[in-house]
Design an enzyme around this catalytic site. Structure first.
Site, PDB file in Angstrom:
ATOM      1  N   THR A 120       0.824  -1.219   0.000  1.00 29.47           N
ATOM      2  CA  THR A 120       0.000   0.000   0.000  1.00 29.47           C
ATOM      3  C   THR A 120       0.854   1.263   0.000  1.00 29.47           C
ATOM      4  OG1 THR A 120      -1.604  -1.262   1.264  1.00 29.47           O
ATOM      5  CG2 THR A 120      -1.908   1.118   1.220  1.00 29.47           C
ATOM      6  N   GLU A 239      -3.567 -15.454   2.275  1.00 32.39           N
ATOM      7  CA  GLU A 239      -3.673 -14.225   3.060  1.00 32.39           C
ATOM      8  C   GLU A 239      -5.128 -14.007   3.500  1.00 32.39           C
ATOM      9  OE1 GLU A 239      -1.863 -10.977   1.062  1.00 32.39           O
ATOM     10  OE2 GLU A 239      -2.695  -9.485   2.426  1.00 32.39           O
ATOM     11  N   GLY A 361      -7.204  -6.619   1.321  1.00 32.61           N
ATOM     12  CA  GLY A 361      -8.189  -6.443   0.254  1.00 32.61           C
ATOM     13  C   GLY A 361      -9.510  -6.096   0.913  1.00 32.61           C
ATOM     14  N   THR A 362     -10.080  -4.931   0.577  1.00 34.90           N
ATOM     15  CA  THR A 362     -11.322  -4.522   1.247  1.00 34.90           C
ATOM     16  C   THR A 362     -12.441  -5.503   0.878  1.00 34.90           C
ATOM     17  OG1 THR A 362     -12.129  -3.123  -0.546  1.00 34.90           O
ATOM     18  CG2 THR A 362     -10.668  -2.068   1.067  1.00 34.90           C
TER      19      THR A 362
HETATM   20  C1  LIG Z   1      -4.032  -1.752  10.398  1.00 33.54           C
HETATM   21  C2  LIG Z   1      -3.681  -1.899   8.943  1.00 33.54           C
HETATM   22  C3  LIG Z   1      -2.662  -2.765   8.572  1.00 33.54           C
HETATM   23  C4  LIG Z   1      -2.300  -2.884   7.237  1.00 33.54           C
HETATM   24  N1  LIG Z   1      -1.233  -3.675   6.887  1.00 33.54           N
HETATM   25  C5  LIG Z   1      -0.764  -3.624   5.620  1.00 33.54           C
HETATM   26  C6  LIG Z   1       0.455  -4.292   5.269  1.00 33.54           C
HETATM   27  O1  LIG Z   1       1.097  -4.964   6.084  1.00 33.54           O
HETATM   28  N2  LIG Z   1       0.915  -4.159   3.993  1.00 33.54           N
HETATM   29  C7  LIG Z   1       0.251  -3.420   3.063  1.00 33.54           C
HETATM   30  O2  LIG Z   1       0.729  -3.330   1.944  1.00 33.54           O
HETATM   31  N3  LIG Z   1      -0.913  -2.793   3.359  1.00 33.54           N
HETATM   32  C8  LIG Z   1      -1.429  -2.868   4.609  1.00 33.54           C
HETATM   33  N4  LIG Z   1      -2.586  -2.219   4.934  1.00 33.54           N
HETATM   34  C9  LIG Z   1      -3.287  -1.461   3.883  1.00 33.54           C
HETATM   35  C10 LIG Z   1      -4.592  -2.085   3.447  1.00 33.54           C
HETATM   36  O3  LIG Z   1      -4.373  -3.279   2.770  1.00 33.54           O
HETATM   37  C11 LIG Z   1      -5.320  -1.021   2.593  1.00 33.54           C
HETATM   38  O4  LIG Z   1      -5.731   0.009   3.490  1.00 33.54           O
HETATM   39  C12 LIG Z   1      -6.485  -1.582   1.830  1.00 33.54           C
HETATM   40  O5  LIG Z   1      -6.052  -2.452   0.809  1.00 33.54           O
HETATM   41  C13 LIG Z   1      -7.349  -0.471   1.183  1.00 33.54           C
HETATM   42  O6  LIG Z   1      -6.568   0.427   0.480  1.00 33.54           O
HETATM   43  P1  LIG Z   1      -6.756   2.006   0.749  1.00 33.54           P
HETATM   44  O7  LIG Z   1      -6.669   2.227   2.210  1.00 33.54           O
HETATM   45  O8  LIG Z   1      -5.831   2.749  -0.130  1.00 33.54           O
HETATM   46  O9  LIG Z   1      -8.256   2.298   0.312  1.00 33.54           O
HETATM   47  P2  LIG Z   1      -8.779   2.616  -1.171  1.00 33.54           P
HETATM   48  O10 LIG Z   1      -8.238   1.621  -2.127  1.00 33.54           O
HETATM   49  O11 LIG Z   1      -8.565   4.058  -1.438  1.00 33.54           O
HETATM   50  O12 LIG Z   1     -10.339   2.323  -0.987  1.00 33.54           O
HETATM   51  C14 LIG Z   1     -11.221   3.267  -0.356  1.00 33.54           C
HETATM   52  C15 LIG Z   1     -12.647   2.717  -0.447  1.00 33.54           C
HETATM   53  O13 LIG Z   1     -13.013   2.587  -1.832  1.00 33.54           O
HETATM   54  C16 LIG Z   1     -13.454   1.268  -2.068  1.00 33.54           C
HETATM   55  N5  LIG Z   1     -13.072   0.818  -3.425  1.00 33.54           N
HETATM   56  C17 LIG Z   1     -11.843   0.931  -4.014  1.00 33.54           C
HETATM   57  N6  LIG Z   1     -11.866   0.378  -5.222  1.00 33.54           N
HETATM   58  C18 LIG Z   1     -13.124  -0.110  -5.412  1.00 33.54           C
HETATM   59  C19 LIG Z   1     -13.772  -0.819  -6.459  1.00 33.54           C
HETATM   60  N7  LIG Z   1     -13.113  -1.170  -7.576  1.00 33.54           N
HETATM   61  N8  LIG Z   1     -15.065  -1.154  -6.302  1.00 33.54           N
HETATM   62  C20 LIG Z   1     -15.744  -0.823  -5.183  1.00 33.54           C
HETATM   63  N9  LIG Z   1     -15.182  -0.158  -4.155  1.00 33.54           N
HETATM   64  C21 LIG Z   1     -13.883   0.182  -4.253  1.00 33.54           C
HETATM   65  C22 LIG Z   1     -12.751   0.409  -1.031  1.00 33.54           C
HETATM   66  O14 LIG Z   1     -13.437  -0.809  -0.833  1.00 33.54           O
HETATM   67  C23 LIG Z   1     -12.803   1.329   0.175  1.00 33.54           C
HETATM   68  O15 LIG Z   1     -14.041   1.206   0.818  1.00 33.54           O
HETATM   69  C24 LIG Z   1      -2.993  -2.126   6.250  1.00 33.54           C
HETATM   70  C25 LIG Z   1      -4.038  -1.285   6.634  1.00 33.54           C
HETATM   71  C26 LIG Z   1      -4.380  -1.151   7.957  1.00 33.54           C
HETATM   72  C27 LIG Z   1      -5.480  -0.194   8.319  1.00 33.54           C
END
Ligand SMILES: Cc1cc2nc3c(=O)[nH]c(=O)nc-3n(C[C@H](O)[C@H](O)[C@H](O)COP(=O)(O)OP(=O)(O)OC[C@H]3O[C@@H](n4cnc5c(N)ncnc54)[C@H](O)[C@@H]3O)c2cc1C
Length: 375
Positions: A120, A239, A361-362
């Site tokens: 990320t 994962e 992955g959300t």
């Molecule tokens: C405590 C914590 C630990 C983490 N650990 C790691 C780690 O070890 N390594 C790492 O790499 N990352 C890590 N992450 C990051 C995490 O994987 C990301 O936060 C997550 O993948 C979402 O990315 P983003 O925050 O950029 O949200 P965004 O991608 O900006 O998404 C924002 C919103 O838009 C929605 N959205 C986006 N695209 C679509 C779509 N195509 N269709 C519908 N809805 C969509 C999402 O579902 C979400 O609700 C961590 C996060 C947290 C909070």
């Protein structure tokens, strides 16, 4: 489960009671677990349990990992990001060259190095193909520039897998995975602040910065550029299952805490458990947890047999984390005001649960992946 796994579970439970539970408050305050936990876990045989013995692992199966995840969830432990460490070890098992496996896996298995994976970035999370971190080949090295955020184990990591672009004009085919050994000792690597979270407070979550960070070319995972996206895809079912196993067990544990409370607490002259609302809601939630556990058991067996597909793993991840959040929220309600007090485990279960629908992955992305299979 079998006898060997039951004995293993007893050992894991003892380890949790001795080495983890007494320190949770201290780790919450400092925002990371003590480094020694990793080496103690390595010595106790709790790291890389499903990594082949020739690379220092215990030669078990994902069932051993599932037992540890369940015991962590049951104890309400989220500070120890062991799941992330194991995701990293399996990138190496699944995608590394024989030389890379020999070089890195024994150190992950002993706890000498803690694993982290940096996908990320401040500008992109869900859309992994859009990562901006750039790795440019210069002689014997790649020179890496970019920034990552929300990286679990970012504070302690001794082996960091960076998702980067080796070809910025390509999408998925431009992505590669570079492995950095002991990042803190490398010029060009910088950790930002530890991030303040609403839950999982004892787990270190960090920002990382790369400014002309030199990584030897032989640390390109698998030895071939442009394979990163496919390597990520290959490991995602594991994962996602790791998150789902913890989620359904945490929901079960929250129910157990709640049952103990409603059996004792009285209102209007009777136990909370005697109100029909309490009985029906807990009966519904108990049913959901039971259904979830059956599905998860099936997924665990599929992963062991190497036939867990991406869609099924996505179903497990979104459904179990959704149920975890719903169940924990409803359970907390039965505690009344005490449920909002951190000295009650249910409060911690509540705060720790929320992120499960976001990372790995959300849940929206999970549904998108499942829907693609329906087209
Ligand atoms: C405590 C914590 C630990 C983490 N650990 C790691 C780690 O070890 N390594 C790492 O790499 N990352 C890590 N992450 C990051 C995490 O994987 C990301 O936060 C997550 O993948 C979402 O990315 P983003 O925050 O950029 O949200 P965004 O991608 O900006 O998404 C924002 C919103 O838009 C929605 N959205 C986006 N695209 C679509 C779509 N195509 N269709 C519908 N809805 C969509 C999402 O579902 C979400 O609700 C961590 C996060 C947290 C909070």
């Amino acid at each position: 489960m079998d006898e060997e796994l039951s004995l293993f579970r007893d050992n894991v439970r003892k380890f949790m009671t001795r080495e983890i539970t007494p320190f949770e408050e201290q780790w919450d305050a400092q925002q990371y677990v003590d480094r020694a936990l990793w080496t103690r876990a390595g010595a106790a045989g709790l790291l890389c349990t499903d990594v082949p013995e020739e690379y220092g692992g215990a030669g078990g199966t994902f069932a051993h990992e599932a037992v540890i995840l369940q015991e962590q969830a049951r104890a309400g432990n989220t500070s120890w990001a062991k799941g992330v460490h194991e995701i990293v070890s399996h990138y190496i098992v699944g995608c590394g060259t024989p030389e890379q496996k020999r070089r890195w896996l024994p150190r992950l298995a002993s706890g000498e190095w803690v694993g982290a994976i940096a996908m990320t970035e401040p500008g992109t999370g869900s859309d992994l193909q859009a990562v901006q971190t750039r790795a440019e080949r210069q002689g014997k090295n790649y020179v890496v520039n970019g920034a990552k955020t929300f990286i679990s184990n970012g504070h302690h990591c001794g082996l960091l897998v960076i998702v980067c672009k080796t070809n910025p004009v390509e999408g998925a085919r431009g992505v590669s995975l570079l492995v950095v050994e002991q990042p803190a000792e490398q010029p060009g690597f910088r950790r930002g602040r530890l991030l303040h979270k609403i839950g999982q407070k004892g787990q270190d979550t960090a920002e990382l910065f790369f400014d002309d960070l030199k990584v030897p070319a032989e640390n390109l995972l698998g030895g071939q550029e442009g394979q990163g996206f496919y390597q990520l895809m290959k490991q995602l079912p594991r994962e996602r299952l790791i998150i789902a196993v913890g989620a359904i067990t945490a929901a079960e544990a929250a129910l157990e805490h709640t049952l103990a409370y409603v059996r004792e607490r009285k209102a209007f002259g009777k136990r909370l458990l005697d109100f029909q609302n309490t009985r029906f809601r807990l009966a519904e939630r108990h049913t959901e947890v039971t259904l979830g556990q059956v599905f998860i058991d099936r997924c665990i067996q599929c992963l062991i047999d190497d036939r867990l597909d991406a869609e099924t793993a996505s179903m497990a991840k979104w459904w179990c984390t959704q149920k975890q959040c719903e169940i924990v929220d409803e359970c907390l309600q039965f505690f009344g005001g005490y449920g909002y007090m951190l000295e009650y485990p249910i409060a911690r279960f509540y705060a720790d649960a929320r992120v499960q629908k976001i990372y790995g992955g959300t849940n929206e992305i999970m549904k998108e992946l499942i829907a693609r299979g329906l087209e």
